[in-house]
Motif scaffolding. Structure first.
Motif, PDB file in Angstrom:
ATOM      1  N   UNK A   1      13.039   4.632  -3.871  1.00  0.00           N
ATOM      2  CA  UNK A   1      12.165   5.338  -2.942  1.00  0.00           C
ATOM      3  C   UNK A   1      10.757   5.339  -3.520  1.00  0.00           C
ATOM      4  N   UNK A   2       9.797   4.921  -2.714  1.00  0.00           N
ATOM      5  CA  UNK A   2       8.394   4.960  -3.137  1.00  0.00           C
ATOM      6  C   UNK A   2       7.669   6.030  -2.342  1.00  0.00           C
ATOM      7  N   UNK A   3       6.925   6.876  -3.040  1.00  0.00           N
ATOM      8  CA  UNK A   3       6.097   7.875  -2.374  1.00  0.00           C
ATOM      9  C   UNK A   3       4.719   7.266  -2.147  1.00  0.00           C
ATOM     10  N   UNK A   4       4.501   6.816  -0.905  1.00  0.00           N
ATOM     11  CA  UNK A   4       3.264   6.087  -0.580  1.00  0.00           C
ATOM     12  C   UNK A   4       2.010   6.821  -1.059  1.00  0.00           C
ATOM     13  N   UNK A   5       1.998   8.139  -0.887  1.00  0.00           N
ATOM     14  CA  UNK A   5       0.794   8.901  -1.250  1.00  0.00           C
ATOM     15  C   UNK A   5       0.541   8.971  -2.750  1.00  0.00           C
ATOM     16  N   UNK A   6       1.562   8.666  -3.538  1.00  0.00           N
ATOM     17  CA  UNK A   6       1.353   8.695  -4.992  1.00  0.00           C
ATOM     18  C   UNK A   6       0.812   7.380  -5.543  1.00  0.00           C
ATOM     19  N   UNK A   7       0.827   6.331  -4.724  1.00  0.00           N
ATOM     20  CA  UNK A   7       0.339   5.037  -5.214  1.00  0.00           C
ATOM     21  C   UNK A   7      -1.170   5.136  -5.423  1.00  0.00           C
ATOM     22  N   UNK A   8      -1.628   4.858  -6.647  1.00  0.00           N
ATOM     23  CA  UNK A   8      -3.051   5.035  -6.932  1.00  0.00           C
ATOM     24  C   UNK A   8      -3.884   3.966  -6.232  1.00  0.00           C
ATOM     25  N   UNK A   9      -5.014   4.363  -5.681  1.00  0.00           N
ATOM     26  CA  UNK A   9      -5.930   3.369  -5.107  1.00  0.00           C
ATOM     27  C   UNK A   9      -7.298   3.538  -5.755  1.00  0.00           C
ATOM     28  N   UNK A  10      -8.006   2.421  -5.868  1.00  0.00           N
ATOM     29  CA  UNK A  10      -9.339   2.455  -6.473  1.00  0.00           C
ATOM     30  C   UNK A  10     -10.306   3.152  -5.526  1.00  0.00           C
TER      31      UNK A  10
ATOM     32  N   UNK B   1     -11.836  -8.335   6.396  1.00  0.00           N
ATOM     33  CA  UNK B   1     -12.059  -6.943   6.014  1.00  0.00           C
ATOM     34  C   UNK B   1     -13.524  -6.788   5.655  1.00  0.00           C
ATOM     35  N   UNK B   2     -14.083  -5.622   5.972  1.00  0.00           N
ATOM     36  CA  UNK B   2     -15.460  -5.361   5.574  1.00  0.00           C
ATOM     37  C   UNK B   2     -15.517  -4.152   4.681  1.00  0.00           C
ATOM     38  N   UNK B   3     -16.189  -4.310   3.539  1.00  0.00           N
ATOM     39  CA  UNK B   3     -16.417  -3.204   2.607  1.00  0.00           C
ATOM     40  C   UNK B   3     -17.897  -3.203   2.260  1.00  0.00           C
ATOM     41  N   UNK B   4     -18.434  -2.050   1.857  1.00  0.00           N
ATOM     42  CA  UNK B   4     -19.829  -2.034   1.381  1.00  0.00           C
ATOM     43  C   UNK B   4     -19.988  -2.991   0.190  1.00  0.00           C
ATOM     44  N   UNK B   5     -21.209  -3.450  -0.053  1.00  0.00           N
ATOM     45  CA  UNK B   5     -21.485  -4.490  -1.056  1.00  0.00           C
ATOM     46  C   UNK B   5     -20.859  -4.213  -2.422  1.00  0.00           C
ATOM     47  N   UNK B   6     -21.061  -2.993  -2.943  1.00  0.00           N
ATOM     48  CA  UNK B   6     -20.571  -2.669  -4.281  1.00  0.00           C
ATOM     49  C   UNK B   6     -19.050  -2.703  -4.333  1.00  0.00           C
ATOM     50  N   UNK B   7     -18.412  -2.146  -3.309  1.00  0.00           N
ATOM     51  CA  UNK B   7     -16.956  -2.102  -3.247  1.00  0.00           C
ATOM     52  C   UNK B   7     -16.378  -3.509  -3.105  1.00  0.00           C
ATOM     53  N   UNK B   8     -17.045  -4.327  -2.272  1.00  0.00           N
ATOM     54  CA  UNK B   8     -16.581  -5.707  -2.105  1.00  0.00           C
ATOM     55  C   UNK B   8     -16.690  -6.460  -3.439  1.00  0.00           C
ATOM     56  N   UNK B   9     -17.803  -6.277  -4.138  1.00  0.00           N
ATOM     57  CA  UNK B   9     -18.002  -6.969  -5.416  1.00  0.00           C
ATOM     58  C   UNK B   9     -16.901  -6.572  -6.403  1.00  0.00           C
ATOM     59  N   UNK B  10     -16.562  -5.289  -6.411  1.00  0.00           N
ATOM     60  CA  UNK B  10     -15.504  -4.811  -7.302  1.00  0.00           C
ATOM     61  C   UNK B  10     -14.170  -5.499  -6.985  1.00  0.00           C
ATOM     62  N   UNK B  11     -13.829  -5.558  -5.702  1.00  0.00           N
ATOM     63  CA  UNK B  11     -12.537  -6.133  -5.303  1.00  0.00           C
ATOM     64  C   UNK B  11     -12.487  -7.643  -5.555  1.00  0.00           C
TER      65      UNK B  11
ATOM     66  N   UNK C   1      -2.726  -2.894   2.196  1.00  0.00           N
ATOM     67  CA  UNK C   1      -3.248  -3.579   1.017  1.00  0.00           C
ATOM     68  C   UNK C   1      -2.478  -3.198  -0.251  1.00  0.00           C
ATOM     69  N   UNK C   2      -2.231  -1.906  -0.448  1.00  0.00           N
ATOM     70  CA  UNK C   2      -1.577  -1.488  -1.698  1.00  0.00           C
ATOM     71  C   UNK C   2      -0.097  -1.856  -1.708  1.00  0.00           C
ATOM     72  N   UNK C   3       0.553  -1.815  -0.541  1.00  0.00           N
ATOM     73  CA  UNK C   3       1.993  -2.082  -0.514  1.00  0.00           C
ATOM     74  C   UNK C   3       2.320  -3.573  -0.444  1.00  0.00           C
TER      75      UNK C   3
ATOM     76  N   UNK D   1     -12.145   4.741   1.114  1.00  0.00           N
ATOM     77  CA  UNK D   1     -12.707   5.118   2.418  1.00  0.00           C
ATOM     78  C   UNK D   1     -12.091   4.343   3.582  1.00  0.00           C
ATOM     79  N   UNK D   2     -11.179   3.429   3.273  1.00  0.00           N
ATOM     80  CA  UNK D   2     -10.535   2.656   4.345  1.00  0.00           C
ATOM     81  C   UNK D   2      -9.553   3.542   5.109  1.00  0.00           C
ATOM     82  N   UNK D   3      -9.286   3.247   6.392  1.00  0.00           N
ATOM     83  CA  UNK D   3      -8.253   3.978   7.127  1.00  0.00           C
ATOM     84  C   UNK D   3      -6.918   3.846   6.391  1.00  0.00           C
ATOM     85  N   UNK D   4      -6.102   4.913   6.426  1.00  0.00           N
ATOM     86  CA  UNK D   4      -4.848   4.946   5.659  1.00  0.00           C
ATOM     87  C   UNK D   4      -3.978   3.718   5.938  1.00  0.00           C
ATOM     88  N   UNK D   5      -3.942   3.288   7.195  1.00  0.00           N
ATOM     89  CA  UNK D   5      -3.077   2.176   7.565  1.00  0.00           C
ATOM     90  C   UNK D   5      -3.492   0.878   6.846  1.00  0.00           C
TER      91      UNK D   5
END
Ligand code: ADP
Ligand code: MG
Length: 326
Positions: free
Chosen positions: A229-238, A172-182, A252-254, A243-247
């Motif tokens: 039942x899980x509502x995918x859109x309600x799962x919080x993401x950082x 996976x590729x993320x910008x430097x700051x985002x990668x450092x956070x993860x 990652x979140x699930x 900016x990642x594609x939804x898929x």
């Protein structure tokens, strides 16, 4: 340096806790319990190359080895009190030991948990921590207590740790700051102890997310005999994943592991109380789904996205699972 010197120099910490009757230095540790208390016990092993990448800094290894055990205490609603450390070291690396024991002690002190013994051996790097905590009698938070009508909630933002690992492994590729956070979330998980202790009074069931949100929720469903039942859109993401594609983000979140967030169910009328505790303990909490009555022998998890429903949809993401566990 002998094994004895290593213990003396790095793991013979001064003890303040009056409950420790015999600590490090005898054949076994002895602690005293108060009446009305129960003991919660858990053990976890971290092996280099399996549970953490080969080049993980010693400081991170020290933090995470204890954090994953503290997280198990949080998931039971227990107060961690004592731990033992079985350490297998390939070589004597003073610098490594110093960084490892420093971060271990920092996290231990932060949560008033005492190192009361262990074992030190030579071999491929491996860290086993057994943790012990206390609970008022009969108050442990179990996986088996979820009831139809419960709301499903999660702390923090699941998926960050898996994204960090995927970045380190060039998947996976993320910008430097985002990668450092993860990567920080991967190496320095936050055990939700203050929140977990207070959850005891309100939740019907609880688990910590180590293998992935859907996989760990399935444990609650199986042990409670309920559907969800899980509502995918309600799962919080950082913000780091936003900016990642939804898929990719959903995978990652699930299915991502290693977050050590708490996943729990509460009666719907407890949501206000939970939000209050969340604010007081500085813990993000989001309601992401609902528990329903089981309709078949095998409890099922249904994911909804907008008006689309995918039963057991998380299997689709399993191949992207980024956990370092076998
Ligand atoms: P024994 O031979 O009785 O197993 P050890 O020589 O292994 O004793 O250990 C001596 C003492 O040091 C014991 O009290 C043990 O709990 C403690 N100890 C050994 N290794 C560690 C460690 N890595 N961290 C903390 N305490 C340790
Ligand atoms: Mg020994």
């Amino acid at each position: 340096m002998s094994e004895f010197d290593i213990i003396q120099r790095h793991f013979n910490w001064p003890q303040q806790d009056q409950s420790i009757k015999v600590g490090n230095g005898d054949d076994a540790a002895v602690v005293s319990l108060r009446t009305g208390e129960e003991l919660a016990i858990s053990v976890d092993t971290s092996i280099k190359g399996v549970h953490f990448p080969h080049d993980t800094p010693a400081h991170a290894v020290g933090h995470k080895s204890l954090a994953v055990n503290l997280s198990d205490m949080a998931a039971m609603g227990a107060t961690p009190r004592w731990f033992t450390l079985a350490l297998t070291l390939p070589t004597q690396n003073e610098e490594w030991l110093q960084a490892f024991s420093n971060s271990l002690k920092t996290l231990a002190d932060q949560h008033n948990v005492s190192l009361i013994g262990g074992d030190t051996t030579r071999g491929p790097l491996s860290i086993t921590i057994q943790i012990m905590g206390t609970l008022p009698k009969g108050s442990a938070l179990r996986r088996s207590g979820a009831q139809p009508g419960d709301l499903i909630c999660v702390t923090g933002t699941p998926g960050d740790a898996a994204a960090g690992l995927a970045c380190l492994q060039n998947r996976l590729q993320l910008p430097t700051t985002e990668q450092a956070y993860c990567v920080q979330r991967l190496n320095y998980p936050t055990p939700r102890l203050a929140f977990g202790e207070r959850l005891r009074m309100h939740a019907h069931s609880c688990i910590d997310v180590s293998d992935g949100l859907c996989a760990d929720l399935q444990h609650i469903l199986d042990q409670s005999g309920v559907n969800a039942t899980l509502a995918t859109e309600q799962i919080p993401t950082s913000a780091a994943l936003s900016k990642l594609p939804a898929k990719t983000r959903n995978a990652l979140t699930l299915s991502g592991g290693d977050d050590y967030e708490l996943l729990f169910t509460i009666p719907a009328d407890q949501l206000d109380a939970i939000q209050h505790i969340a604010a007081e303990t500085n813990t993000g909490v989001t309601a992401i789904g609902q528990v329903g009555a089981a309709t078949t022998a095998k409890p099922t998890l249904t994911l909804t996205t907008g008006d689309m429903t995918v039963s057991q949809g998380f299997n689709h993401f399993a191949q992207h699972n980024t956990t370092t566990k076998p």
